[in-house]
Motif scaffolding. Structure first.
Motif, short mmCIF file in Angstrom:
data_model
loop_
_atom_site.label_atom_id
_atom_site.label_comp_id
_atom_site.label_asym_id
_atom_site.label_seq_id
_atom_site.Cartn_x
_atom_site.Cartn_y
_atom_site.Cartn_z
N ILE A 86 0.72 -3.15 -1.01
CA ILE A 86 -0.47 -3.31 -0.16
C ILE A 86 -1.74 -3.27 -1.00
O ILE A 86 -2.62 -4.14 -0.87
N HIS A 87 -1.85 -2.26 -1.87
CA HIS A 87 -3.06 -2.15 -2.69
C HIS A 87 -3.13 -3.24 -3.75
O HIS A 87 -4.23 -3.65 -4.15
N LEU A 88 -1.99 -3.73 -4.18
CA LEU A 88 -2.01 -4.85 -5.12
C LEU A 88 -2.58 -6.10 -4.46
O LEU A 88 -3.37 -6.85 -5.07
N GLU B 243 -12.84 -1.51 -7.86
CA GLU B 243 -12.52 -0.36 -8.70
C GLU B 243 -11.58 0.61 -7.97
O GLU B 243 -10.63 1.13 -8.58
N ARG B 244 -11.87 0.84 -6.67
CA ARG B 244 -10.99 1.73 -5.90
C ARG B 244 -9.58 1.15 -5.78
O ARG B 244 -8.59 1.86 -5.90
N SER B 245 -9.51 -0.16 -5.54
CA SER B 245 -8.19 -0.80 -5.45
C SER B 245 -7.46 -0.73 -6.78
O SER B 245 -6.24 -0.52 -6.83
N TYR C 156 -0.37 4.35 -7.70
CA TYR C 156 0.93 4.10 -7.07
C TYR C 156 1.94 3.53 -8.07
O TYR C 156 3.15 3.79 -7.95
N ALA C 157 1.47 2.78 -9.04
CA ALA C 157 2.39 2.28 -10.08
C ALA C 157 2.93 3.45 -10.91
O ALA C 157 4.13 3.50 -11.23
N ALA C 158 2.02 4.40 -11.25
CA ALA C 158 2.48 5.57 -12.01
C ALA C 158 3.44 6.41 -11.19
O ALA C 158 4.48 6.87 -11.68
N LEU C 159 3.10 6.62 -9.89
CA LEU C 159 4.00 7.39 -9.02
C LEU C 159 5.35 6.71 -8.87
O LEU C 159 6.40 7.37 -8.90
#
Length: 466
Positions: free
Chosen positions: A90-92, A187-189, A196-199
């Motif tokens: 979603i954020h991507l 920037e927030r995205s 989320y990628a790290a998680l």
């Protein structure tokens, strides 16, 4: 009749000799062939009994608390991975949209700045129209709100150049503010996508390592169970080999005696007194043989959990007298006297009379076997600490102190016991019967521990509660 007796004895002797030969043959074979040989001889696979052992295996294979925590943790990481993957996608997508929007705002701002730069110097009407047309070509913003249309209307309405410049500056300021907001959202995205990628990466790594650890742990547990089962099967195989040897050796002696007596009776068929004496010996030896067979069968059924005792109220004095009476023929054959001491009043217990007498008879026969000729065996019954204790004492060589705890193990025999024969099952059966009646069986030496004067075996049975 005598011929029939002899034929039966010969058949029994053939069976015993065959079993002994099979045992001897199997002892010389490699383990894998010896195991297969036992399977063929017994007609069954050497595995424990069905449902109980299946329940036992399932119970041992169940997950422990640590394993359950590991499984639940793995499932939790799986859920985290799923949620993180959805949020990442979603954020991507939002990051892509914001990146495209920032690029559009940058290009539109550049077009407005170029228009303002051209309008800074005085222009003719035609030159101002051309500048507005070039701006309209470079502008790629929202179709519903195009500033070029506004600028063109002011131009066509004959407004002065200063008015067009004011409109362009106002539009440039609004575009700058919108571009700054788009950059902030970008920037927030970007931070959300990275988080989320790290998680997602950490969760995948932990899930892989956690699943691998759980798999290795379960594999090791299964390997341990299989090794334990293999060891148990080896013990079963060794016990069956030993049972063949013990049973064949134990049954050969009485069968030989019966056969000898039957042959004597056939030779002196006209001497009724000799025939009667031979038949008496055959009867006594057959009883002894039957006792040995029941003893072995009882131990086997007790080990499988199939043997159930009948509980009834009885007097231990009757058990003592019955066991001594059954042992008198054997005592007479070895020239050993049996003496008894019992209380004057009943010693009431609740138990199985048949198996209690068998257990006591096994102890008495063991004492007779180790007693010297013209010796004596004392059977003493007393009430002590809420238990009925039957103590059988012999005046034999005694037992080494380190061997006393092992006397009640199945098939265990001291060096002296091996020399005198026996199956090594009698005292094991005695202990099992005593424990089934809420009691115990134990042995101790009489006299000095260095030079014992004999051995005393005690069977303690819980008294009936009044």
């Amino acid at each position: 009749m005598y011929d029939h007796v002899l034929t039966c004895v010969q058949q029994l002797n053939l069976i015993v000799s065959s079993g002994f030969a099979k045992c001897s043959l199997l002892t010389g074979l490699p383990d894998r062939f010896r195991t297969c040989g036992h399977r063929l001889i017994l007609g069954i696979w050497p595995v424990p009994e069905g449902n109980n052992q299946l329940f036992r295996f399932r119970s041992e294979f169940r997950l422990g608390y640590g394993s359950w925590i590991a499984v639940l943790t793995t499932y939790a990481f799986g859920a985290v991975i799923l949620v993180a993957l959805v949020q990442f996608l979603i954020h991507l997508e939002q990051y892509g949209n914001e990146t495209e929007r920032v690029a559009i705002y940058s290009q539109d701002s550049a077009a407005l700045n170029q228009l303002l730069h051209e309008l800074d110097s005085p222009l003719t009407r035609d030159e101002m129209g051309k500048s507005i047309s070039r701006f309209e070509t470079r502008y790629i913003g929202d179709e519903t709100d195009r500033p070029a249309t506004e600028f063109k209307k002011a131009y066509l309405a004959g407004r002065p150049q200063t008015r067009v410049v004011e409109l362009a500056k106002a539009r440039s300021a609004s575009h700058t503010a919108a571009a700054n907001m788009a950059k902030q959202r970008l920037e927030r995205s970007d931070l959300a996508v990275k988080a989320y990628a790290a998680l997602l990466g950490v969760s995948v790594i932990l899930c892989v390592f956690g699943g691998g650890w759980l798999f290795l742990r379960r594999s090791r547990h299964l390997e341990h169970l299989l090794e334990q089962r293999a060891a148990e099967l080896d013990d079963v195989d060794a016990s069956r080999r030993l049972f063949f040897a013990k049973a064949s050796h134990e049954l050969r002696t009485p069968v030989t005696a019966i056969r000898g007596e039957a042959e004597i009776a056939l030779e002196d068929a006209e001497d009724l007194e000799a025939v009667r004496e031979a038949l008496g010996h055959i009867n006594a030896t057959a009883k002894f043989l039957n006792h040995r067979i029941e003893e072995m069968i009882g131990i086997a059924r007790a080990s499988d959990g199939k043997l159930h005792l009948d509980a009834a109220r009885l007097d231990l004095r009757t058990i003592v007298e019955g066991a001594i009476e059954d042992a008198r023929i054997f005592a007479a054959s070895v020239a050993v006297a049996v003496e008894k001491t019992v209380p004057g009043r009943p010693v009431a217990v609740v138990g199985d009379a048949v198996w209690l007498k068998r257990a006591l008879l096994a102890v008495i026969e063991n004492a007779l076997k180790f007693s010297p000729m013209d010796g004596k065996v004392a059977v003493h019954l007393e009430v002590k600490n809420g238990m009925g204790e039957i103590t059988v004492t012999d005046n034999g060589p005694g037992v080494m102190p380190e061997e006393l705890p092992l006397l009640f193990d199945a098939y265990y025999q001291t060096d002296a016991g091996k020399a005198r024969g026996g199956s090594g099952l009698g005292l094991a059966m005695t202990r099992w019967v005593a424990e089934q009646h809420g009691g115990r069986a134990f042995a101790r030496n009489i006299g000095s521990w260095r030079r014992p004067d004999g051995c005393a075996v005690t069977i303690a049975i819980k008294l009936e509660q009044s």
